[in-house]
Scaffold this motif. Structure first.
Motif, PDB file in Angstrom:
ATOM      1  N   ILE A  33       0.833  -1.202   0.000  1.00 42.92           N
ATOM      2  CA  ILE A  33       0.000   0.000   0.000  1.00 42.92           C
ATOM      3  C   ILE A  33       0.870   1.255   0.000  1.00 42.92           C
ATOM      4  CG2 ILE A  33      -1.623   1.346   1.403  1.00 42.92           C
ATOM      5  CD1 ILE A  33      -2.896  -1.363   2.205  1.00 42.92           C
ATOM      6  N   VAL A  34       1.936   1.259   0.793  1.00 39.81           N
ATOM      7  CA  VAL A  34       2.835   2.413   0.842  1.00 39.81           C
ATOM      8  C   VAL A  34       3.515   2.621  -0.506  1.00 39.81           C
ATOM      9  CG1 VAL A  34       4.981   3.271   1.873  1.00 39.81           C
ATOM     10  CG2 VAL A  34       3.187   2.333   3.330  1.00 39.81           C
ATOM     11  N   ILE A  35       3.991   1.548  -1.127  1.00 42.09           N
ATOM     12  CA  ILE A  35       4.640   1.665  -2.436  1.00 42.09           C
ATOM     13  C   ILE A  35       3.640   2.170  -3.475  1.00 42.09           C
ATOM     14  CG2 ILE A  35       5.705   0.342  -4.311  1.00 42.09           C
ATOM     15  CD1 ILE A  35       7.550   0.867  -1.957  1.00 42.09           C
ATOM     16  N   TRP A  36       2.420   1.610  -3.473  1.00 43.18           N
ATOM     17  CA  TRP A  36       1.402   2.036  -4.429  1.00 43.18           C
ATOM     18  C   TRP A  36       1.076   3.508  -4.243  1.00 43.18           C
ATOM     19  CZ3 TRP A  36      -3.363   4.234  -4.655  1.00 43.18           C
ATOM     20  CH2 TRP A  36      -4.059   4.105  -5.846  1.00 43.18           C
ATOM     21  N   ALA A  37       0.900   3.949  -3.005  1.00 41.05           N
ATOM     22  CA  ALA A  37       0.579   5.354  -2.732  1.00 41.05           C
ATOM     23  C   ALA A  37       1.733   6.262  -3.166  1.00 41.05           C
ATOM     24  CB  ALA A  37       0.278   5.538  -1.242  1.00 41.05           C
ATOM     25  N   GLY A  38       2.963   5.831  -2.966  1.00 44.82           N
ATOM     26  CA  GLY A  38       4.114   6.628  -3.391  1.00 44.82           C
ATOM     27  C   GLY A  38       4.177   6.779  -4.898  1.00 44.82           C
ATOM     28  N   VAL A  39       3.946   5.697  -5.610  1.00 41.29           N
ATOM     29  CA  VAL A  39       3.966   5.754  -7.078  1.00 41.29           C
ATOM     30  C   VAL A  39       2.808   6.610  -7.578  1.00 41.29           C
ATOM     31  CG1 VAL A  39       3.705   4.376  -9.178  1.00 41.29           C
ATOM     32  CG2 VAL A  39       5.201   3.593  -7.340  1.00 41.29           C
ATOM     33  N   TYR A  40       1.641   6.498  -6.953  1.00 43.07           N
ATOM     34  CA  TYR A  40       0.492   7.301  -7.349  1.00 43.07           C
ATOM     35  C   TYR A  40       0.752   8.786  -7.095  1.00 43.07           C
ATOM     36  CZ  TYR A  40      -4.377   8.770  -7.846  1.00 43.07           C
ATOM     37  OH  TYR A  40      -5.532   9.390  -8.254  1.00 43.07           O
ATOM     38  N   ALA A  41       1.349   9.104  -5.946  1.00 43.33           N
ATOM     39  CA  ALA A  41       1.689  10.501  -5.643  1.00 43.33           C
ATOM     40  C   ALA A  41       2.700  11.035  -6.653  1.00 43.33           C
ATOM     41  CB  ALA A  41       2.233  10.614  -4.214  1.00 43.33           C
ATOM     42  N   LEU A  42       3.663  10.229  -7.026  1.00 44.85           N
ATOM     43  CA  LEU A  42       4.636  10.627  -8.029  1.00 44.85           C
ATOM     44  C   LEU A  42       3.949  10.878  -9.376  1.00 44.85           C
ATOM     45  CD1 LEU A  42       7.678  11.013  -8.602  1.00 44.85           C
ATOM     46  CD2 LEU A  42       7.754   8.601  -9.223  1.00 44.85           C
ATOM     47  N   PHE A  43       2.996  10.022  -9.729  1.00 45.05           N
ATOM     48  CA  PHE A  43       2.247  10.189 -10.979  1.00 45.05           C
ATOM     49  C   PHE A  43       1.470  11.502 -10.959  1.00 45.05           C
ATOM     50  CE2 PHE A  43      -1.981   9.606 -12.902  1.00 45.05           C
ATOM     51  CZ  PHE A  43      -1.613   9.534 -14.237  1.00 45.05           C
TER      52      PHE A  43
END
Length: 49
Positions: free
Chosen positions: A35-45
């Motif tokens: 979840i943390v990795i997904w949220a980080g990638v989404y925030a970067l996007f």
């Protein structure tokens, strides 16, 4: 001629006393990591768009 049956000892019952607390903790840690990795990638996007 009839063959005599082999006398079989009754198998001892094996008690399953293993705990699944470690498995549950590992699954929660892995899920939190994903979840943390997904949220980080989404925030970067969102930041780059």
């Amino acid at each position: 001629m009839a063959k005599p049956e082999l006398s079989r000892q009754p198998e001892p019952e094996i008690e399953d006393s293993s705990s699944l607390k470690g498995t549950l903790a590992s699954v929660f840690i892995l899920g939190l990591f994903l979840i943390v990795i997904w949220a980080g990638v989404y925030a970067l996007f969102l930041d780059r768009s």
